[in-house]
Design a protein around this motif. Structure first.
Motif, PDB file in Angstrom:
ATOM      1  N   MET A 163      86.680 107.570  97.205  1.00 30.66           N
ATOM      2  CA  MET A 163      86.226 108.927  96.891  1.00 30.66           C
ATOM      3  C   MET A 163      85.403 108.910  95.615  1.00 30.66           C
ATOM      4  N   ARG A 164      84.248 109.575  95.622  1.00 27.58           N
ATOM      5  CA  ARG A 164      83.408 109.638  94.430  1.00 27.58           C
ATOM      6  C   ARG A 164      83.982 110.672  93.477  1.00 27.58           C
ATOM      7  N   ARG A 165      84.158 110.278  92.240  1.00 26.78           N
ATOM      8  CA  ARG A 165      84.691 111.167  91.224  1.00 26.78           C
ATOM      9  C   ARG A 165      83.583 111.566  90.262  1.00 26.78           C
ATOM     10  N   ILE A 166      83.690 112.754  89.687  1.00 24.01           N
ATOM     11  CA  ILE A 166      82.777 113.083  88.609  1.00 24.01           C
ATOM     12  C   ILE A 166      83.192 112.280  87.397  1.00 24.01           C
ATOM     13  N   PRO A 167      82.279 112.051  86.444  1.00 24.26           N
ATOM     14  CA  PRO A 167      82.608 111.202  85.306  1.00 24.26           C
ATOM     15  C   PRO A 167      83.788 111.748  84.515  1.00 24.26           C
ATOM     16  N   ARG A 168      84.628 110.850  84.059  1.00 22.04           N
ATOM     17  CA  ARG A 168      85.699 111.235  83.153  1.00 22.04           C
ATOM     18  C   ARG A 168      85.127 111.448  81.756  1.00 22.04           C
ATOM     19  N   TYR A 169      85.832 112.198  80.958  1.00 18.92           N
ATOM     20  CA  TYR A 169      85.348 112.488  79.611  1.00 18.92           C
ATOM     21  C   TYR A 169      86.255 111.809  78.589  1.00 18.92           C
ATOM     22  N   SER A 170      86.044 110.523  78.397  1.00 10.53           N
ATOM     23  CA  SER A 170      86.797 109.754  77.427  1.00 10.53           C
ATOM     24  C   SER A 170      85.844 109.261  76.355  1.00 10.53           C
ATOM     25  N   PRO A 171      86.356 108.946  75.151  1.00  9.56           N
ATOM     26  CA  PRO A 171      85.479 108.476  74.082  1.00  9.56           C
ATOM     27  C   PRO A 171      84.750 107.209  74.488  1.00  9.56           C
ATOM     28  N   PRO A 172      83.494 107.054  74.108  1.00  7.05           N
ATOM     29  CA  PRO A 172      82.746 105.851  74.477  1.00  7.05           C
ATOM     30  C   PRO A 172      83.260 104.626  73.752  1.00  7.05           C
ATOM     31  N   VAL A 173      83.001 103.459  74.353  1.00  3.58           N
ATOM     32  CA  VAL A 173      83.328 102.208  73.698  1.00  3.58           C
ATOM     33  C   VAL A 173      82.364 101.993  72.557  1.00  3.58           C
ATOM     34  N   ASP A 174      82.627 100.975  71.729  1.00  2.00           N
ATOM     35  CA  ASP A 174      81.821 100.769  70.532  1.00  2.00           C
ATOM     36  C   ASP A 174      80.363 100.504  70.868  1.00  2.00           C
ATOM     37  N   LYS A 175      80.110  99.667  71.878  1.00  2.00           N
ATOM     38  CA  LYS A 175      78.740  99.327  72.221  1.00  2.00           C
ATOM     39  C   LYS A 175      78.507  99.543  73.703  1.00  2.00           C
ATOM     40  N   PRO A 176      77.337 100.059  74.070  1.00  2.00           N
ATOM     41  CA  PRO A 176      77.016 100.128  75.493  1.00  2.00           C
ATOM     42  C   PRO A 176      76.638  98.738  76.006  1.00  2.00           C
ATOM     43  N   THR A 177      76.679  98.593  77.304  1.00  2.00           N
ATOM     44  CA  THR A 177      76.320  97.311  77.909  1.00  2.00           C
ATOM     45  C   THR A 177      74.802  97.146  77.908  1.00  2.00           C
ATOM     46  N   ALA A 178      74.325  96.026  77.367  1.00  2.00           N
ATOM     47  CA  ALA A 178      72.896  95.737  77.382  1.00  2.00           C
ATOM     48  C   ALA A 178      72.544  95.069  78.705  1.00  2.00           C
ATOM     49  N   TYR A 179      71.457  95.523  79.320  1.00  2.00           N
ATOM     50  CA  TYR A 179      71.077  94.966  80.619  1.00  2.00           C
ATOM     51  C   TYR A 179      70.506  93.558  80.450  1.00  2.00           C
ATOM     52  N   ARG A 180      70.946  92.623  81.292  1.00  2.00           N
ATOM     53  CA  ARG A 180      70.483  91.240  81.232  1.00  2.00           C
ATOM     54  C   ARG A 180      70.200  90.725  82.643  1.00  2.00           C
ATOM     55  N   GLY A 181      69.476  91.503  83.437  1.00  2.00           N
ATOM     56  CA  GLY A 181      69.210  91.104  84.809  1.00  2.00           C
ATOM     57  C   GLY A 181      67.727  91.077  85.119  1.00  2.00           C
ATOM     58  N   ASP A 182      67.426  91.036  86.404  1.00  2.00           N
ATOM     59  CA  ASP A 182      66.036  90.905  86.852  1.00  2.00           C
ATOM     60  C   ASP A 182      65.455  92.198  87.398  1.00  2.00           C
ATOM     61  N   GLU A 183      66.248  93.269  87.474  1.00  2.00           N
ATOM     62  CA  GLU A 183      65.725  94.540  87.948  1.00  2.00           C
ATOM     63  C   GLU A 183      64.864  95.181  86.860  1.00  2.00           C
ATOM     64  N   PRO A 184      63.998  96.140  87.217  1.00  2.00           N
ATOM     65  CA  PRO A 184      63.151  96.782  86.207  1.00  2.00           C
ATOM     66  C   PRO A 184      63.991  97.414  85.088  1.00  2.00           C
ATOM     67  N   TYR A 185      63.562  97.210  83.856  1.00  2.00           N
ATOM     68  CA  TYR A 185      64.327  97.710  82.719  1.00  2.00           C
ATOM     69  C   TYR A 185      63.369  98.093  81.588  1.00  2.00           C
TER      70      TYR A 185
END
Length: 877
Positions: free
Chosen positions: A1-23
């Motif tokens: 089941m798709r849930r709407i986003p939870r509202y919890s405090p963010p982690v210290d750092k967001p994930t940096a993208y390291r792939g081959d898709e457009p960025y």
């Protein structure tokens, strides 16, 4: 089941993208990490991949990895701050990206002075000034810029708050909602009504609940919906409600949520037999439509905020309308100023209209920033029904005029005049009406033709004279400023506003115009009234001709600003839209408009100290205890007790006030004295007990829930004491209010529950514009909260009623709560002027960037006011 986003405090750092898709490659200073990391989180939440340096610290050597990342990026995004423009690492990244010819976007988080080399490198590149934009506007502009290079973002862009730091002006990140217009909401009905209507119609686009949604899942979603409500996202919470209502039917928290976000509505739609759909506009144009069935409609429940209606009927164009909920078109608010003319319904336009929208006849006010009393929002203006183009005139359409010899047809240019009455003569001015190659055509064209690929974009680069000649060529006219304002606004715009949403949908702060877009929908079904190109209207000012709506080169807060422009001005962002009306336009509506800036009122200085002291001596302090006090409890709930208190004096006069106390009644609490909006003063004699609305609605209920007492005196000139004070009895009004304040303060002193040492004054609209003078007269008021207040500039005022003279004498700290789009109290001419005059360094303004005179987001508004009272008077909990 798709849930709407939870509202919890963010982690210290967001994930940096390291792939081959457009960025996107993100360049920033590590000293701005908190702000930029928040930006990257939100971009990721919208499906945008972002590479950023999450491990290289300032001073380390240039890494090959960074060069490879820039080389592989689709777009280079540079977050501009005072730190980033002097960072060696950022400058290396910037230079390398420019050397590679990478698409470039500069996002200025805060005002920043660019070093010469940086300014030279990026001055002609695409940029977004986040600190100048509203939250929604900034988020949409950033997403639009990225989508051109990262089109595969996997979810729609939502109006999330910007991560940019609060700029020096202190303006907060605002959110849209509805709060406390002028009369109480009709009793709400449960979502079950809407559920039943959709089930019966068979047109619900998605099931109300998923088969797999069990009670535990529904309770989790209920928590999410409650969090959304605290952030004033009623439209989003509504869609969660639709999913969980059948599972949690009867749950008390669900019922409270329904009460918080729903209002009973009955749209005023003229045509019977039409199919009606609606959706909350908060969620964007990809949101599902909810089918309501065929007109005439039964009442149903809809979320607070701005709603979009789609109405379909054979023989008519499909109509799209933006309507405020609560609002007069939805049958759940009264019209504040009805006037002599008709009150409109939502009406469809026949199929034969050829791109024109029918606007119903109205006898309502229009509101424009910086305009005189005629467009202040209180003076009804009768406008017969008219037809106006759905979109702005395009290059392709204007080319027909050029090719047909319109520039040489003298009859199309006869009797046109400059603003000072000088005649326009085509033969003398033809040289000023040429394109880049000397042909008679709009500025910016070449060889009498528009640039390749711009046929469907709105024409720009035309003077007022060209706009008038083109209208005559089509056998039509430019609108007057009043017609333009009517179609750009919902009815009763000053009180039930759509302007904030319409403005933030417009094409502002962008590289240029765009073809007509339904994304920029206006309240009556037109598009691009906000932004794209400024639209010439017929009226003049003392300095030029008027253009309205702002352009792609402006900010959204200029939506209702009157642009006074020389009529021969051919700026690239000057365009037009045409209208028709039978009978002909009333000549009074074509008269020149006197702007406030053409008067001394916005620039007046306070009177001298000596003059003020002489004026002050005319106010008589009242400390006389009443001979008799009658107290009656007239309403009692779990949360509050409301008393009607009548004070009778030796001279035979009496004075009534209403007191609301929190329950259980405390031993001692802080009183807040309230002066209400113009509904209590301007619409004639009304029963005193109508003041109970202020407690039941959003204006004072939250004050009592915070643990404080709220007092509403029946001020001189209000309710059963109604008199017309402006402009006839201004001194009488001011001195009468001071007397009423003295009597109220004496009552507070003698009441054992009320703390006379911690009294606050709060005024809303009229009460803030004029009642704030009481803060300058009585220092027993320890702080002030002025909601939709400022310096009143619309009409001349006597010194005794002019807050300009009292503001420098207000020693108490004052909180101002305003909307940047306020047409009645304009930000620059009225709000900022008051802030400049207030002397206490603790003064503060909470500025809701997307809102006007009314409609503050409820929960953020509550928090701003109660936090201020806690800070100034101390907590009551």
């Amino acid at each position: 089941m798709r849930r709407i986003p939870r509202y919890s405090p963010p982690v210290d750092k967001p994930t940096a993208y390291r792939g081959d898709e457009p960025y996107a490659f993100v360049a920033y200073s590590h000293r701005d990490a908190d702000s930029v990391h928040d930006e990257i989180r939100q971009l990721a939440a919208q499906g945008y991949r972002a590479y950023y340096d999450d491990g290289i610290h300032p001073g380390q050597r240039w890494r090959e990895e960074i060069a490879d990342a820039i080389d592989g990026a689709r777009i280079f995004v540079f977050f501009v701050t005072p730190h980033s423009v002097v960072s060696d690492d950022c400058l290396r990244e910037l230079n390398y990206a420019l050397e590679l010819g990478k698409p470039f976007l500069a996002v200025h988080l805060v005002p920043t002075v660019l070093p010469g080399g940086v300014r030279l490198a990026i001055s002609d590149r695409q940029a977004i000034n986040a600190f100048e934009l509203s939250p929604v506007e900034y988020r949409l502009r950033l997403a639009e810029a990225l989508r051109a290079y990262l089109p595969d973002a996997d979810r729609p862009v939502e109006a999330i708050r910007p991560a940019a730091p609060v700029p020096p002006s202190g303006r907060p990140t605002g959110r849209q909602s509805i709060i406390l217009p002028l009369v109480a909401l009709i009793a709400l009905v449960g979502i079950g009504t809407l559920w039943w209507l959709q089930r019966e119609s068979g047109d619900a686009p998605v099931p109300l609940s998923e088969p797999s949604l069990d009670r535990a899942d529904a309770l989790e979603l209920l928590r999410d919906a409650e969090q959304l409500v605290t952030e004033d996202h009623y439209g989003r919470a509504f869609y969660v409600l639709r999913r969980i209502a059948p599972v949690l039917d009867g749950h008390p928290r669900l019922e409270q949520l329904q009460t918080d976000i729903l209002s009973t509505v009955t749209p005023h739609i003229r045509e019977d037999g039409a199919q009606v759909f609606f959706r909350p506009r908060e969620l964007g144009f990809d949101t599902e439509w909810i089918a309501l069935g065929e007109t005439p409609l039964q009442p149903f429940s809809a979320p607070l905020g701005i709603l979009e209606f789609r109405i379909e009927k054979a023989g008519y164009r499909t109509g799209h309308f933006l309507v405020a909920n609560p609002g007069v078109l939805l049958g759940n608010q009264n019209a504040f100023y009805v006037g002599e003319g008709p009150f409109p319904s939502i009406e469809l336009t026949p199929d034969s209209s050829a791109g024109r929208i029918r606007v119903p006849a109205t006898g309502l006010p229009v509101v424009l920033q910086g305009a005189p009393q005629r467009t202040f929002g209180t003076n009804p203006i009768d406008l017969p029904s008219f037809r106006i183009d759905e979109r702005e005139v395009t290059n392709l359409e204007f080319k027909e005029f050029v090719d047909a010899g319109g520039y040489r047809d003298e009859h199309l240019w006869l009797e046109l005049t400059f603003e000072d009455g000088r005649p326009f003569r085509l033969a003398e001015q033809a040289d000023a009406l040429t394109d880049t190659t000397g042909r008679l055509a709009p500025a910016g064209w070449e060889l009498g033709n528009y640039p390749t690929g711009t046929a469907e974009e709105p024409v720009g680069g035309i003077s007022w004279f060209e706009a008038m000649a083109y209208a005559r060529y089509r056998g039509r006219s430019l609108p007057t400023v009043y017609h333009w304002a009517r179609v750009a606004q919902g009815p009763e715009e000053a009180t039930y506003a759509t302007v904030n949403l319409v403005a933030n949908l417009g094409n502002y702060t962008s590289p240029g115009p765009r073809p007509a877009s339904i994304d920029a929908l206006g309240p009556w079904g037109t598009v691009d009234m906000a932004g794209n190109v400024r639209e010439w209207v017929q009226n003049a000012t003392s300095k030029g001709r008027i253009a309205m709506g702002g352009s792609w080169n402006d900010y959204a807060s200029n939506y209702f600003q009157i642009y006074s422009i020389p009529p021969l001005d051919r700026s690239a962002d000057n365009g037009l839209r045409l209208m028709d009306q039978d009978p002909p336009i009333d000549a009074a509506l074509l008269e020149p408009v006197v702007l406030l800036t053409d008067t001394p009122r916005p620039f007046r200085e306070p009177v001298s100290d000596a003059y003020f002291e002489g004026m002050r001596s005319g106010f008589v302090a009242v400390d006389e205890p009443p001979e008799e006090v009658t107290r009656e409890v007239i309403e009692q709930t779990v949360d509050q007790q409301i008393e009607e208190i009548v004070l009778r004096y030796r001279d035979g006069t009496s004075f009534t006030l209403y007191l609301a106390l929190p329950r259980p009644i405390p031993a001692r609490t802080q009183p807040v004295i309230y002066m209400p909006h113009g509904g209590a003063f301007l619409i004639g004699r009304t029963p005193n007990r109508d003041a109970l609305f202020h407690f039941d609605g959003g204006e004072l209920g939250f004050i009592v829930r915070s643990g404080r007492a709220a007092i509403v005196p029946i001020w001189k000139g209000s309710r059963d004491r109604y008199q017309s004070f402006i402009p006839d009895r201004q001194q009488e009004a001011a001195s009468g209010w001071y007397t009423d304040l003295g009597r109220t303060m004496t009552f507070i002193r003698d009441d054992p529950v009320l703390d006379e040492d911690r009294v606050a004054f709060m005024g809303f609209s009229y009460g803030a514009l004029f009642g704030s003078l009481l803060l300058g007269l009585d220092e027993r008021l320890k702080t002030g909260v002025l909601i939709s207040g400022g310096i009143f500039n619309v009409v001349p005022l006597e010194a005794s009623l002019d807050v300009t003279n009292y503001a420098p004498r207000i020693k108490q700290p004052v909180l101002m709560v305003n909307g940047r789009f306020d047409p009645i109290v304009p930000w620059g001419l009225a709000q900022q002027r008051l802030l400049e005059l207030l002397p206490n360094p603790a003064n503060r303004q909470v500025l809701f960037d997307e809102l006007g005179h009314y409609g503050f987001p409820r929960h953020r508004f509550y928090r701003a006011v109660t936090d201020w009272l806690d800070e100034q008077l101390g907590s009551v909990r």
